[in-house]
Design an enzyme around this catalytic site. Sequence first.
Site, PDB file in Angstrom:
ATOM      1  N   ASP A   6      11.944 -19.207 -17.023  1.00 26.72           N
ATOM      2  CA  ASP A   6      12.193 -19.684 -15.665  1.00 26.72           C
ATOM      3  C   ASP A   6      12.683 -18.277 -14.833  1.00 26.72           C
ATOM      4  O   ASP A   6      13.031 -17.474 -15.571  1.00 26.72           O
ATOM      5  CB  ASP A   6      13.519 -20.795 -15.549  1.00 26.72           C
ATOM      6  CG  ASP A   6      13.901 -20.877 -14.277  1.00 26.72           C
ATOM      7  OD1 ASP A   6      13.034 -21.150 -13.191  1.00 26.72           O
ATOM      8  OD2 ASP A   6      15.065 -21.031 -13.951  1.00 26.72           O
ATOM      9  N   SER A   7      12.880 -18.467 -13.649  1.00 25.73           N
ATOM     10  CA  SER A   7      13.165 -17.092 -12.833  1.00 25.73           C
ATOM     11  C   SER A   7      14.605 -16.796 -13.148  1.00 25.73           C
ATOM     12  O   SER A   7      15.022 -15.672 -13.082  1.00 25.73           O
ATOM     13  CB  SER A   7      13.059 -17.603 -11.456  1.00 25.73           C
ATOM     14  OG  SER A   7      13.901 -18.735 -11.160  1.00 25.73           O
ATOM     15  N   TYR A  38      13.031 -16.927  -7.180  1.00 29.18           N
ATOM     16  CA  TYR A  38      11.451 -16.916  -6.787  1.00 29.18           C
ATOM     17  C   TYR A  38      11.060 -17.381  -5.875  1.00 29.18           C
ATOM     18  O   TYR A  38       9.919 -17.479  -5.239  1.00 29.18           O
ATOM     19  CB  TYR A  38      10.727 -17.621  -8.033  1.00 29.18           C
ATOM     20  CG  TYR A  38      10.436 -16.736  -9.379  1.00 29.18           C
ATOM     21  CD1 TYR A  38      10.934 -15.298  -9.412  1.00 29.18           C
ATOM     22  CD2 TYR A  38       9.657 -17.291 -10.435  1.00 29.18           C
ATOM     23  CE1 TYR A  38      10.806 -14.560 -10.528  1.00 29.18           C
ATOM     24  CE2 TYR A  38       9.427 -16.240 -11.549  1.00 29.18           C
ATOM     25  CZ  TYR A  38       9.808 -15.172 -11.666  1.00 29.18           C
ATOM     26  OH  TYR A  38       9.408 -14.156 -12.680  1.00 29.18           O
ATOM     27  N   CYS A  69       9.808 -23.945 -14.492  1.00 32.49           N
ATOM     28  CA  CYS A  69      10.301 -23.590 -13.026  1.00 32.49           C
ATOM     29  C   CYS A  69       9.061 -24.045 -12.322  1.00 32.49           C
ATOM     30  O   CYS A  69       7.874 -23.787 -12.503  1.00 32.49           O
ATOM     31  CB  CYS A  69      10.082 -21.829 -13.116  1.00 32.49           C
ATOM     32  SG  CYS A  69      10.144 -21.176 -11.439  1.00 32.49           S
ATOM     33  N   ASN A  70       9.313 -25.018 -11.101  1.00 23.73           N
ATOM     34  CA  ASN A  70       8.273 -25.475 -10.334  1.00 23.73           C
ATOM     35  C   ASN A  70       7.744 -24.309  -9.488  1.00 23.73           C
ATOM     36  O   ASN A  70       6.550 -24.439  -9.387  1.00 23.73           O
ATOM     37  CB  ASN A  70       9.074 -26.626  -9.334  1.00 23.73           C
ATOM     38  CG  ASN A  70       9.570 -27.537 -10.250  1.00 23.73           C
ATOM     39  OD1 ASN A  70       9.108 -28.700 -10.144  1.00 23.73           O
ATOM     40  ND2 ASN A  70      10.752 -27.460 -10.723  1.00 23.73           N
ATOM     41  N   CYS A 180      13.355 -28.715  -8.575  1.00 22.01           N
ATOM     42  CA  CYS A 180      13.425 -27.234  -8.887  1.00 22.01           C
ATOM     43  C   CYS A 180      14.527 -27.557 -10.023  1.00 22.01           C
ATOM     44  O   CYS A 180      15.391 -28.235 -10.141  1.00 22.01           O
ATOM     45  CB  CYS A 180      14.298 -26.728  -7.877  1.00 22.01           C
ATOM     46  SG  CYS A 180      15.082 -24.956  -8.310  1.00 22.01           S
ATOM     47  N   THR A 181      14.240 -26.792 -11.095  1.00 22.11           N
ATOM     48  CA  THR A 181      14.909 -26.942 -12.464  1.00 22.11           C
ATOM     49  C   THR A 181      16.145 -26.481 -12.306  1.00 22.11           C
ATOM     50  O   THR A 181      17.104 -26.687 -13.180  1.00 22.11           O
ATOM     51  CB  THR A 181      14.184 -26.127 -13.488  1.00 22.11           C
ATOM     52  OG1 THR A 181      14.076 -24.921 -13.250  1.00 22.11           O
ATOM     53  CG2 THR A 181      12.958 -26.823 -13.781  1.00 22.11           C
ATOM     54  N   HIS A 182      16.780 -25.656 -11.149  1.00 18.63           N
ATOM     55  CA  HIS A 182      18.313 -25.443 -11.123  1.00 18.63           C
ATOM     56  C   HIS A 182      18.929 -26.484 -10.816  1.00 18.63           C
ATOM     57  O   HIS A 182      20.155 -26.820 -11.180  1.00 18.63           O
ATOM     58  CB  HIS A 182      18.332 -24.169 -10.009  1.00 18.63           C
ATOM     59  CG  HIS A 182      18.043 -22.735 -10.505  1.00 18.63           C
ATOM     60  ND1 HIS A 182      16.601 -22.437 -10.862  1.00 18.63           N
ATOM     61  CD2 HIS A 182      18.792 -21.822 -10.841  1.00 18.63           C
ATOM     62  CE1 HIS A 182      16.665 -21.161 -11.081  1.00 18.63           C
ATOM     63  NE2 HIS A 182      17.976 -20.672 -11.176  1.00 18.63           N
TER      64      HIS A 182
END
Length: 264
Positions: A6-7, A38, A69-70, A180-182
């Site tokens: 991921d970012s 990102y 990460c999408n 968004c994975t966050h």
Amino acid sequence: MIGLFDSGVGGLSIYREIQKLLPEFSTIYVGDQAHVPYGMRPYTEVRKFTTEMMRFLIHSGANPIVIACNTASGAALRYVRKEFPKTDFVGLVPALKPAAESTRSGRIGVLATPGTFRGKLYLHVKNKFAGEVIVYQDTVPGLVEQIENGQIHSSETHEILEKALRPMLTKGVDRIVLGCTHYPFAEDVIQNIAGDTVEIIKPGAAVARRVQFLLGQTQPDEVVLHRFLTTGDTTILKNALIQLLQMKDVDVEPLSWQADGRLI
Ligand code: DGL
């Protein structure tokens, strides 16, 4: 070994689910915290970073690899599949299908980065699965940074989310897709604002099942190791592992971008 990328810390929301389902497998996690976020970067740049990250993970022995990460999936999934045909990749795309199938109001909300909304992958999924419902989108500016900085329960985060969610809630959405994975790390704040009648949809468990499927008959590791690396400050990722995943004793290894765009 299962690879995750991921970012920044967002992919840890996917790592958490993989750990739950597949605790007997080793993992390697890399966060490109030198370049996070990102979301606003051009696709060409995100693609370059992602491709190099995949090279690094493959070289380290990872397969399958989850692009957790999408934004990076939208920018690079097709390309890395072509570039590294022997590796199994799992990409992330906002989970519109379960939201569209289960909504009662016919209105769903999607939270994701500008990069994700811009991508062909998202448009494809939206056209395929959400043609019959009304989709409200928001990029929630500032939320990724708040989560990276460990400021999930601050009043600023609450304000950022209130601003993003209120308009779609007023329109009657009853499903909110975390694209968004966050964002799953702010799930309690989101649920609080949205109320109990709104269901929050996040992808972690489905991604973990996909990884399980790809592993097939692969034998579990005799010695299970979990490596964490970042291109940013190792203390930041270490603190995130402690705060977000309640880890106690964890080492984070540094990874550096070189002038020629390679990683060491
Ligand atoms: N976690 C990422 C995603 O799923 C990206 C966040 C960012 O770096 O902007 O899209």
